[in-house]
Scaffold this active site. Structure first.
Site, mmCIF file in Angstrom:
data_model
loop_
_atom_site.group_PDB
_atom_site.id
_atom_site.type_symbol
_atom_site.label_atom_id
_atom_site.label_comp_id
_atom_site.label_asym_id
_atom_site.label_seq_id
_atom_site.Cartn_x
_atom_site.Cartn_y
_atom_site.Cartn_z
ATOM 1 N N CYS A 12 48.802 48.691 43.736
ATOM 2 C CA CYS A 12 49.930 49.107 42.930
ATOM 3 C C CYS A 12 51.161 49.333 43.796
ATOM 4 O O CYS A 12 51.076 49.824 44.919
ATOM 5 C CB CYS A 12 49.670 50.388 42.152
ATOM 6 S SG CYS A 12 48.253 50.321 41.088
ATOM 7 N N ARG A 51 51.457 43.914 46.143
ATOM 8 C CA ARG A 51 50.555 45.064 46.167
ATOM 9 C C ARG A 51 49.652 45.130 44.933
ATOM 10 O O ARG A 51 48.742 45.952 44.860
ATOM 11 C CB ARG A 51 51.368 46.370 46.253
ATOM 12 C CG ARG A 51 52.232 46.464 47.476
ATOM 13 C CD ARG A 51 53.012 47.748 47.457
ATOM 14 N NE ARG A 51 52.124 48.893 47.504
ATOM 15 C CZ ARG A 51 51.684 49.459 48.617
ATOM 16 N NH1 ARG A 51 52.052 48.981 49.779
ATOM 17 N NH2 ARG A 51 50.891 50.502 48.569
ATOM 18 N N TRP A 71 47.548 47.133 40.144
ATOM 19 C CA TRP A 71 46.268 46.534 40.540
ATOM 20 C C TRP A 71 45.222 47.473 39.955
ATOM 21 O O TRP A 71 45.075 48.608 40.418
ATOM 22 C CB TRP A 71 46.170 46.477 42.058
ATOM 23 C CG TRP A 71 44.947 45.776 42.555
ATOM 24 C CD1 TRP A 71 44.767 44.431 42.678
ATOM 25 C CD2 TRP A 71 43.735 46.384 43.021
ATOM 26 N NE1 TRP A 71 43.518 44.171 43.190
ATOM 27 C CE2 TRP A 71 42.868 45.346 43.407
ATOM 28 C CE3 TRP A 71 43.300 47.705 43.154
ATOM 29 C CZ2 TRP A 71 41.589 45.588 43.917
ATOM 30 C CZ3 TRP A 71 42.038 47.949 43.649
ATOM 31 C CH2 TRP A 71 41.191 46.891 44.025
ATOM 32 N N ASN A 105 50.487 55.482 42.092
ATOM 33 C CA ASN A 105 49.598 54.643 42.913
ATOM 34 C C ASN A 105 48.598 55.591 43.557
ATOM 35 O O ASN A 105 49.002 56.598 44.145
ATOM 36 C CB ASN A 105 50.438 53.916 43.975
ATOM 37 C CG ASN A 105 49.581 53.222 45.012
ATOM 38 O OD1 ASN A 105 48.472 52.775 44.717
ATOM 39 N ND2 ASN A 105 50.091 53.114 46.233
ATOM 40 N N GLY A 106 47.300 55.279 43.458
ATOM 41 C CA GLY A 106 46.272 56.174 44.000
ATOM 42 C C GLY A 106 45.227 56.433 42.935
ATOM 43 O O GLY A 106 45.156 55.702 41.935
ATOM 44 N N GLU A 162 35.545 35.220 59.649
ATOM 45 C CA GLU A 162 36.922 35.345 59.168
ATOM 46 C C GLU A 162 37.344 34.067 58.417
ATOM 47 O O GLU A 162 37.991 34.137 57.371
ATOM 48 C CB GLU A 162 37.842 35.629 60.369
ATOM 49 C CG GLU A 162 39.330 35.406 60.150
ATOM 50 C CD GLU A 162 39.948 36.206 59.020
ATOM 51 O OE1 GLU A 162 39.268 37.086 58.449
ATOM 52 O OE2 GLU A 162 41.109 35.931 58.673
ATOM 53 N N LYS A 201 38.554 33.570 54.467
ATOM 54 C CA LYS A 201 39.780 32.890 54.004
ATOM 55 C C LYS A 201 39.449 31.956 52.844
ATOM 56 O O LYS A 201 40.143 31.929 51.851
ATOM 57 C CB LYS A 201 40.433 32.066 55.122
ATOM 58 C CG LYS A 201 41.030 32.830 56.281
ATOM 59 C CD LYS A 201 42.266 33.631 55.977
ATOM 60 C CE LYS A 201 41.934 35.010 55.525
ATOM 61 N NZ LYS A 201 42.204 36.135 56.326
ATOM 62 N N GLU A 223 38.549 33.976 49.590
ATOM 63 C CA GLU A 223 39.583 34.740 48.902
ATOM 64 C C GLU A 223 40.718 33.875 48.374
ATOM 65 O O GLU A 223 41.303 34.194 47.357
ATOM 66 C CB GLU A 223 40.113 35.875 49.781
ATOM 67 C CG GLU A 223 40.706 35.446 51.087
ATOM 68 C CD GLU A 223 41.109 36.615 51.963
ATOM 69 O OE1 GLU A 223 41.124 37.752 51.501
ATOM 70 O OE2 GLU A 223 41.433 36.362 53.139
ATOM 71 N N HIS A 279 16.067 30.980 61.578
ATOM 72 C CA HIS A 279 15.350 32.178 61.117
ATOM 73 C C HIS A 279 15.412 32.304 59.595
ATOM 74 O O HIS A 279 15.218 33.388 59.058
ATOM 75 C CB HIS A 279 15.921 33.412 61.810
ATOM 76 C CG HIS A 279 15.744 33.349 63.301
ATOM 77 N ND1 HIS A 279 14.533 33.581 63.905
ATOM 78 C CD2 HIS A 279 16.603 33.006 64.284
ATOM 79 C CE1 HIS A 279 14.659 33.406 65.210
ATOM 80 N NE2 HIS A 279 15.908 33.058 65.466
ATOM 81 N N LYS A 316 47.408 43.374 48.455
ATOM 82 C CA LYS A 316 47.701 43.310 49.876
ATOM 83 C C LYS A 316 47.270 44.567 50.611
ATOM 84 O O LYS A 316 46.770 44.517 51.721
ATOM 85 C CB LYS A 316 49.203 43.086 50.053
ATOM 86 C CG LYS A 316 49.662 42.949 51.493
ATOM 87 C CD LYS A 316 49.257 41.607 52.032
ATOM 88 C CE LYS A 316 49.633 41.387 53.476
ATOM 89 N NZ LYS A 316 48.777 40.350 54.061
HETATM 90 C C1 F6R Z 1 42.005 39.312 54.012
HETATM 91 C C2 F6R Z 1 42.741 40.556 54.019
HETATM 92 C C3 F6R Z 1 41.993 41.834 53.873
HETATM 93 C C4 F6R Z 1 42.603 42.888 54.806
HETATM 94 C C5 F6R Z 1 41.946 44.259 54.582
HETATM 95 C C6 F6R Z 1 42.507 45.298 55.540
HETATM 96 O O1 F6R Z 1 42.851 38.204 54.199
HETATM 97 O O2 F6R Z 1 43.944 40.549 54.122
HETATM 98 O O3 F6R Z 1 40.629 41.683 54.097
HETATM 99 O O4 F6R Z 1 42.423 42.474 56.130
HETATM 100 O O5 F6R Z 1 42.174 44.666 53.271
HETATM 101 O O6 F6R Z 1 43.883 45.431 55.364
HETATM 102 P P1 F6R Z 1 44.807 46.040 56.492
HETATM 103 O O7 F6R Z 1 44.841 45.076 57.624
HETATM 104 O O8 F6R Z 1 46.153 46.207 55.846
HETATM 105 O O9 F6R Z 1 44.198 47.350 56.892
#
Ligand code: F6R
Length: 606
Positions: free
Chosen positions: A2, A27, A74, A100-101, A476, A480, A483, A499, A601
């Site tokens: 949010c 956000r 969100w 937000n929260g 990682e 990508k 997501e 295994h 985000k």
């Molecule tokens: C994936 C992504 C998330 C963030 C995670 C932590 O692309 O962006 O997995 O890495 O939510 O966020 P931060 O780095 O802001 O603590």
């Protein structure tokens, strides 16, 4: 999770409010709403959808106003419906609230208010707030006093703001754990979840701390502590980012722009002052146990660092996912906990740090957002200087964090006598060569990556495999793909294949294998052995590798050959390739690249 913003000015603020909430859309983007003050009272406009969509549907810009608040959601409590969209109003419609929260005791508060006759329309936790304000205002006829009574009852986390027709020239806001800032323009004062809410209007910000509230009017603002009720003298922070760097600059998506910005991101990370790296090294050396924490991508960044610290510094620094940290790590006053976070606001990582601090541990953080909660919480904050990362998917920020952690490991290796000065200098030279190599790879290989991604867009399951430090890169890279393209991808160490996972391999299973340079003989050969195991069972393998000469011609189904590079930068280049592969898969599948479904985000809830 949010975004909230608000503006109060001498003139019409409807356009700047729109810009502000649009800039916060990353956000959360399930639904959006505004509360605008006009002569007759508060106008509420809200609906499901993204900001532009809702503004259009609700014809919001038709209403000019000098004071308003806005929210982009969100969903946490309650589905994505118009009724669950902020702002929420009291029964008499005199208070409108955005938040937000999470208000953790909302069920008890709601039950009490309902017994007193308050009518609720939503399934959200937030809606208790306007009703509490109304209830206390009936008793006190004093807005600020009603706000204090309300705050006393709220448990959980919040950055909240409200407007009220009892004081039509003021915005009230308060913070506990969720981020909140004020923007101090000459003619307009703002509130925002982050700088982006007002970066186009003013570079002067005031960072609100936990347990503080603020009252803004067109002429000024006051900040007070809601526990002591005392006024707090807050410094003005100058925002260093400029709004141009937050724009798309001709790229179709922020994700692509941010992938292509990585040469510069690496340069910036290499320019972070040596004394910051030395401070981190000093804290690691002084501690009896040092731990790395992050979550999602930043957990994978810390796992990468785990390998790098072992190989370059000869020191084992366990990486723990922030959400598991409290269950796993026995920290005390002799420990050092280093967090990694792009936003600096992630609830899980903040909680891990708070837990560590409560046990007396020293803390550090590598963060991208200046003035963020994490940057202010820890003993040793390091700003990574990657510039705004707008796409919800992290790319350039993660790479910069890996560079900074590699620099830290190299310096620690030097101090530990694990590395010679010559070895150290060579690695630093390799890191400095990275921007040019990434640039070349992006320019020369993107056509090939696009072709492979497009022709494999309908693959339903990918295995991403790597050994050693290439394993976190595989994890990682698989994240990508999941997501941004919504395609199942599983990151795994190559060693796991025999295994269990080999049982699944047939011609329907597609693998991407990250192959080290052949100078890393053991890892290289082990990885190629895993490729052979898959190929022997008719599995498809896309090999990403650096070496053309020594391999069997039919080893890979398809291959991407990269220029030979030093081992210290090889996995980073492969990670960039995998970012682009995920991006092109997502565009081939017509996904919402910058704002994938169900994500946000900055995850400021637990
Ligand atoms: C994936 C992504 C998330 C963030 C995670 C932590 O692309 O962006 O997995 O890495 O939510 O966020 P931060 O780095 O802001 O603590």
């Amino acid at each position: 999770m949010c975004g909230i913003t608000g503006a109060v000015g001498l003139k019409d603020i409807s356009n700047v409010l729109f810009e502000g909430i649009t800039n916060l859309e990353y956000r959360g983007y399930d639904s959006c709403g505004v509360a605008l003050m006009n002569r007759t009272g508060i106008i509420i406009k809200k609906n499901v959808g993204g900001v532009k969509d809702v503004y259009q549907k609700e014809n919001v810009l038709r209403h000019s106003t000098k004071l308003g608040i806005a929210h982009t959601r969100w969903a946490t409590h309650g589905q994505v419906t118009r009724d669950n969209t902020h702002p929420f109003v009291s029964c008499d419609k005199s208070f409108a609230v955005i938040h937000n929260g999470i208000i953790s005791n909302h069920s008890e508060l709601k039950a009490g208010l309902q017994r007193e006759g308050h009518q609720f329309v939503s399934a959200t936790d937030t809606e208790v707030i306007p009703h509490l304000l109304e209830k206390f205002y009936r008793k006190t006829s004093d807005v600020e006093a009603s706000f204090m009574e309300t705050l006393k009852l709220l448990e959980g986390t919040f950055a909240l703001a409200f407007i009220t027709r009892h004081e039509p020239d003021q915005i009230y806001c308060a913070k506990r754990e969720s981020p909140l800032l004020l923007g101090i323009g000459d003619e307009v004062k703002f509130i925002g979840s982050d700088f982006n809410a007002f970066i186009d209007q003013t570079k002067n910000a005031v960072i609100i701390d936990d347990e503080e509230y603020a009252i803004l009017s067109r002429n000024g603002y006051t900040v007070k502590n809601f526990v002591t009720r005392e006024e707090v003298d807050k410094p003005i922070t100058r925002i260093e980012w400029d709004s141009e760097t937050s724009k798309k600059g001709g790229y179709p998506h922020y994700m692509l722009k941010e992938i292509y910005e990585q040469p510069q991101t690496v340069i910036n990370a290499m320019e972070v002052e040596e004394k910051s790296i030395d401070r981190l090294v000093g804290l690691i050396q002084k501690s009896k146990s040092a731990h790395l924490v992050g979550v999602g991508t930043t957990y994978y960044v810390t796992l990468y660092a785990n390998y790098i610290f072992s190989s370059l510094a000869g020191q084992y620094l366990p990486a723990i996912s922030s959400d598991e940290f409290v269950s796993l790590s026995p920290v005390d006053k002799h420990s050092f906990v280093l967090a990694v976070s792009q936003s600096g606001e992630t609830y899980d990582t903040l909680s891990a740090l708070k837990h560590a601090r409560s046990r007396g541990a020293k803390t550090g953080a590598i963060v991208n957002v200046m003035g963020s909660s994490m940057a202010r919480l820890v003993d040793c904050p390091i700003l990574q200087g990657s510039g705004p990362e707008i796409c919800v998917i992290s790319t350039k920020a993660a790479l910069a964090q890996m560079i900074l952690l590699t620099r830290t490991a190299l310096k620690l290796g030097l101090k530990n006598n694990h590395l010679s000065r010559k070895g150290y200098n060579e690695h630093i030279r390799s890191l400095k060569s990275l921007p040019e190599i990434i640039e070349g790879v992006l320019n020369e290989r993107s056509g090939f990556i696009h072709r492979i991604a497009h022709s494999h867009r309908n693959v339903k399951n990918w295995l991403y495999l790597g050994r050693g430090v290439y394993y976190p890169v595989a994890l990682e890279s698989a994240l990508k793909m999941k997501e941004v393209a919504y395609v199942h991808a599983e990151g795994m160490p190559c060693g796991f294949l025999k295994h269990g996972t080999l049982a699944m391999i047939d011609s329907d299973i597609y693998s991407i294998v990250f192959i080290p340079p052949n100078s890393e003989k053991v890892l290289y050969e082990g990885t190629l052995a895993s490729v052979s195991e898959i190929r022997a069972r008719s599995g498809y393998v896309l090999g990403i590798h650096f070496d053309e000469r020594t391999r069997d011609k039919n080893l890979f189904s398809e291959e991407l050959i990269l220029p030979p590079v030093a081992p210290v930068i090889a996995p980073l280049i492969q990670m960039v390739i995998a970012q682009l592969f995920a991006y092109f898969t997502a565009t081939s599948l017509k996904r919402n690249v910058d704002k994938p479904r169900s994500l946000a985000k900055s995850v400021t809830v637990g």
